[in-house]
Write an enzyme that holds these catalytic residues in place. Structure first.
Site, short mmCIF file in Angstrom:
data_model
loop_
_atom_site.label_atom_id
_atom_site.label_comp_id
_atom_site.label_asym_id
_atom_site.label_seq_id
_atom_site.Cartn_x
_atom_site.Cartn_y
_atom_site.Cartn_z
N HIS A 162 7.15 -42.71 -18.81
CA HIS A 162 8.15 -42.49 -17.99
C HIS A 162 8.97 -43.70 -18.16
O HIS A 162 8.57 -44.81 -17.73
CB HIS A 162 7.43 -42.46 -16.48
CG HIS A 162 6.78 -40.91 -16.30
ND1 HIS A 162 7.14 -39.98 -15.66
CD2 HIS A 162 5.31 -40.99 -16.58
CE1 HIS A 162 6.41 -39.32 -15.54
NE2 HIS A 162 5.27 -39.58 -16.16
N LYS A 199 9.41 -36.78 -3.41
CA LYS A 199 10.61 -36.00 -3.46
C LYS A 199 10.57 -34.66 -2.68
O LYS A 199 11.49 -34.14 -2.36
CB LYS A 199 11.08 -35.72 -5.11
CG LYS A 199 12.27 -35.16 -5.15
CD LYS A 199 12.73 -35.26 -6.67
CE LYS A 199 11.83 -34.05 -7.49
NZ LYS A 199 12.33 -32.81 -7.72
#
Length: 907
Positions: free
Chosen positions: A142, A570
């Site tokens: 990532h 999120k």
């Protein structure tokens, strides 16, 4: 001639580096550029101090493209240099604490063992915890590390020079030292900050491997040695590294079979080269003569079989024995990677069958040395080599495979259909899928046929799995130890992977015993709020199934589960995500206890607070009791990897804090809520529901919010920054759902709102109190509950880095005035509410009262980040208005880079 300075503080170092950078700019960019940078610096600091206002924005808005580049680079590099100075100061403070006799504080092995003893743990119980430790930092693909490898190299050399500054240096020595710093600052200034092309997966692999030479190869074996000395016994390696780079296929089309093969070979080359070099040096160091000492029969036998017949070494059994090990290791290198890194051996011997065999030979040398009074030599020279072999094997670190459950079910459906088993797998309910998959696991014949042409997804997935099977066959199961299932939502998601592993020989049924064995641990990853709520039920159901239970039993009776911090945040916002993760861990711990197996948690944390970031020690100590059972895995990603592992001192402290926290949390009641936690849990349930409602109402139910977000943050421009191989969205879409959590958090950090780290929490706290809740009760919970204290402390850090004044300028980028104001007013209200309620619960007067070091750092650092923010807004406005000058694009990317560097945990 000036006198040499006295003790050098972080502030002194920052001033020195700032002066050297300024002089470098003046010399190589011209006095006009230097004076411009100084003008901007003074304007920024004056505005922060309240001495003046309204000067900075017009100054930056009026810059030409060329001047904007100079200013961006200058302030980006100053932020980087200030960080380096603070890191050196942190290292010095840590060493000073040890020298003053405070080496048993939080995050130290000695401190963890002491606290277990004080809590009443018996030595035998502590030793049992230590013996079953499985701690693994997992470096992932990532990307939020925006700095190039070259910049990291320059930074490391500056750090070394700062660390070696001598308070007692003569004036001449100080002048030489300062000139060395000046040269490095010059090299930094003349090095391009930005990559010219996007990283490939192979680049990410090599970039991650650099940290092994920088720190990990030395510090991991050293930590093992410290632990053994503290407990007074030999124990297994407490810590082994992991990686996702080269194995993480979830949403990354570039991770394919040959990339996995490349990752395996490169990692093995690093490990094998290290062992060869260590053995070569060891053969030089072990010069003991048989005329003076008597080596053990085992060492004499190793010497006689070494093939080293040099007359000059005929009386040096240890050298001959180690030369034989070197020759066998060289043969192992030829077998595994097809070449011998470094010098060739003097003899041609057969290869080692595995790292355990080499470790046994080294252990024989240690025991022999101890037998004639050279135990200190064995511990100082041989034990580190053996511990490195134990920790890194011949494969270096385990590569996890990862894939999305939706892809896996599509692969299984096509394989079943083409084999004639069913043409309706996707249409079956969960019970029907589980029944079919268990039946399939019990069959000997494969599903896939070499005579059938499959779709691209199936072909790629099966080729990747076959490559993993080859790696396991060559290096053993430790090379590819886990398969992580993203978006796991059912038991069938687990069984689908088992069937696919069976296809390549990594999961088998013993016809005689009827027992299933998987050489790869299958790890469900629960990510959304609803998936986290279902985690305990899914694992409970799986452990009731005979094949799954058998695979867990054969895999050491340990069930590993991964929790996703990024996507849950999120999905539900900061407070709800943290509580959903906590509840999931409680449920999973209960499921494991009920099934009689051990639980291993894998925490998918990022650098930013909104993605689970924050101090590792506090995070582990804030887990619910029973969820840490000697094993913890945690992802390390983006800029956090360099921050933790590019410097040996930082690596040492971070690795030790992980191990110490795991020891301590495994043997104490870390929840600290007493025998009846029902009331605190009920309070958090209520707060979580309120926070989720507030967050989702804004992000998912407010018309125009996706448009506002994409206009008011640089998320579109972040996608163009060459920081990683993975696409920023899962599919082509403007929906928030499809955007990956990393650019979501990274973009909010850039505009200094940091929304994922606080939004909804203030509303939840205020409404809970308004509905009859007690602020006194919340204060009491904050004082005695590590979970709530950690959550609010991390939130305070985020709020301290946020800045509504700067964020307001980004909001001006939203073209629709009505939409702009409607959402901005909500953000302002909730920010004010979150700060006010946070201070009310913690009892503090201002943010970061409990972290004065960070508060001091931010006061020094923030004024030099403000120009980057204002300049970024100006450049974004030009770019979006159609100015396609390459210097505008480069300027935007430079500000993205500089802000990420300065803010640190931003991704």
């Amino acid at each position: 001639m000036t006198a040499a300075p006295g003790p050098i503080s972080a502030r002194d170092h920052i001033r020195l580096l700032g002066r050297l950078l300024g002089e470098t700019i003046a010399e190589h960019a011209g006095t006009e550029v230097y004076e411009l940078v100084e003008h901007v610096r003074r304007a920024a600091t004056n505005e922060r101090r309240g001495a003046a206002s309204g000067q900075l924005v017009p100054l930056l808005d009026g810059l030409s493209e060329g001047d904007a580049l100079h200013v961006s680079r200058a302030f980006s590099y100053f932020s980087l240099l200030a960080n380096l100075a603070e890191d050196v100061a942190d290292n010095r403070r840590a060493r000073d604490a040890v020298r003053r006799g405070h080496g048993d504080g939080p995050g130290t092995i000695r401190g963890a063992l002491r606290r277990l003893a004080e809590a009443g743990s018996l030595p035998a119980d502590v030793l049992q915890i230590v013996r079953r430790l499985e701690v693994s930092p997992v470096i992932t693909a990532h990307p939020t590390e925006v700095r190039r490898r070259t910049i990291l190299d320059r930074s490391r050399e500056i750090t070394r020079l700062l660390a070696n500054s001598d308070d007692d240096a003569t004036p001449e020595e100080h002048a030489v030292w300062e000139e060395s710093l000046r040269v490095e600052v010059l090299a930094l200034w003349q090095t391009a900050m930005l990559r010219v092309s996007r990283l490939r997966v192979r680049d990410e692999i090599n970039q991650a491997l650099a940290f092994y030479d920088l720190s990990l190869m030395k510090e991991i074996p050293a930590l093992h040695g410290r632990l053994e000395r503290e407990v007074g016994q030999s124990v297994p390696p407490p810590l082994r590294m992991g990686t996702w780079i080269g194995g993480d296929r979830d949403g990354n089309p570039y991770v394919v079979a040959d990339v996995l093969a490349y990752a395996i070979e490169r990692q093995a080359t690093v490990a094998i080269a290290h062992h060869l070099d260590a053995l070569r040096r060891l053969a030089i160091e072990l010069s003991m003569a048989s005329s003076l000492v008597e080596a053990s029969d085992a060492v004499v036998e190793l010497a006689d079989k070494s093939g080293d017949n040099n007359l000059f070494r005929s009386g040096e059994p240890y050298r001959r024995a180690v030369n034989g090990m070197f020759a066998r290791m060289a043969a192992t290198a030829k077998l595994l990677i097809g070449m011998v890194p470094g010098p060739l051996p003097r003899a041609d011997l057969h290869p080692y069958t595995g790292p355990d065999e080499l470790a046994d030979d080294l252990r024989a040398v240690e025991e022999s040395l101890a037998s004639h009074g050279a135990g200190r030599l064995a511990e100082a020279r041989v034990a580190p080599v053996r511990r490195a072999v134990d920790a890194f094997g011949f494969h270096l670190c385990g590569i996890d495979m990862r894939e999305n459950s939706e892809v896996l079910e599509a692969v299984i459906a096509e394989l079943l259909e083409r084999a004639g088993e069913t043409n309706g797998y996707l249409g079956r309910d969960e019970a029907g899928r589980v029944e079919l998959l268990i039946h399939e696991l019990g069959r000997a014949r494969p599903l896939a046929s070499p005579f059938v042409t499959y779709g691209e997804t199936v072909t790629s997935e099966m080729a990747f799995l076959r490559q993993a099977a080859q790696a396991v066959e060559k290096f053993g199961p430790a090379a590819v130890p886990n398969f992580v299932i993203s978006k796991c939502q059912s038991v069938s998601d687990l069984l689908e992977v088992a069937v696919l592993l069976r296809e390549v020989g990594l999961c088998r049924l013993d016809d005689t015993s009827g027992t299933w064995t998987s050489w790869v641990r299958i790890v469900p990853l629960f990510e959304t709020i609803d998936d986290l709520a279902a985690a305990g039920r899914i694992v409970t159901t799986a452990l009731e199934l005979k094949p799954w239970r058998a695979m867990v039993e054969r895999g050491g009776r340990r069930q590993e589960v991964m929790l996703g911090y990024s996507d849950s945040n999120k999905d539900g916002g900061y407070l709800t995500s943290n509580w959903a993760l906590y509840r999931a861990e409680r449920d999973l711990a209960h499921a494991a206890r009920a099934a009689g197996v051990e639980l291993s948690m894998f925490h998918g944390r990022g650098g930013a607070i909104g993605r689970g970031g924050g101090p590792s020690y506090e995070a582990i100590m804030a887990q619910p009791t029973g969820s840490v059972q000697g094993a913890v895995r945690v992802t390390e990603q983006g800029e956090v990897v360099a921050a933790k592992y590019s410097d040996p001192d930082h690596a040492r402290r971070n690795l030790e804090s992980l191990v110490a926290a795991t020891i301590e949390a495994s043997g104490t009641d870390v929840e600290a809520l007493g025998p009846d936690p029902a009331r605190p849990h009920a309070v958090m349930d209520e707060l979580s529901d309120l926070a989720r409602e507030a967050y989702q109402d804004l992000v998912y139910r407010t018309p125009g919010f996706p448009e506002w977000f994409r206009a008011a943050t640089p998320v579109r421009e972040v996608a163009e920054l060459n920081i990683g191989s993975r696409p920023p969205s899962r599919r082509r879409s403007d929906n928030i759902d499809d955007l990956r959590a990393i650019p979501w958090v990274f973009s909010w950090s850039q505009c200094r709102l940091m929304l994922p780290g606080w939004y909804g929490t203030g509303a939840a706290l205020e409404r809970w109190v308004e509905q009859g809740g007690s602020l006194t009760e919340l204060r009491g919970l904050h004082g005695r509950w590590p979970f709530l204290r950690s959550v609010l402390s991390n939130m305070a850090m985020v709020l301290a880095k946020s800045d509504l004044g700067i964020a307001a300028r980004y909001a001006e980028l939203v073209p629709d005035a009505a939409l702009r104001e409607a959402i901005w007013s909500r953000l302002v209200d909730e920010h004010e509410r979150s700060v006010r309620m946070l201070l009310a619960v913690t009892g503090q007067d201002q943010l970061l009262d409990d972290n004065p070091a960070l508060a001091y750092s931010l006061r020094n650092r923030i004024p030099y980040l403000d120009p980057l923010n204002h300049l970024q807004v100006s450049l974004l406005r030009r770019w979006r208005a159609g100015d396609r000058d390459d210097r505008v694009r480069t300027g935007i990317q430079l500000t993205l880079n500089g802000l990420a560097t300065g803010l640190r945990n931003s991704g």
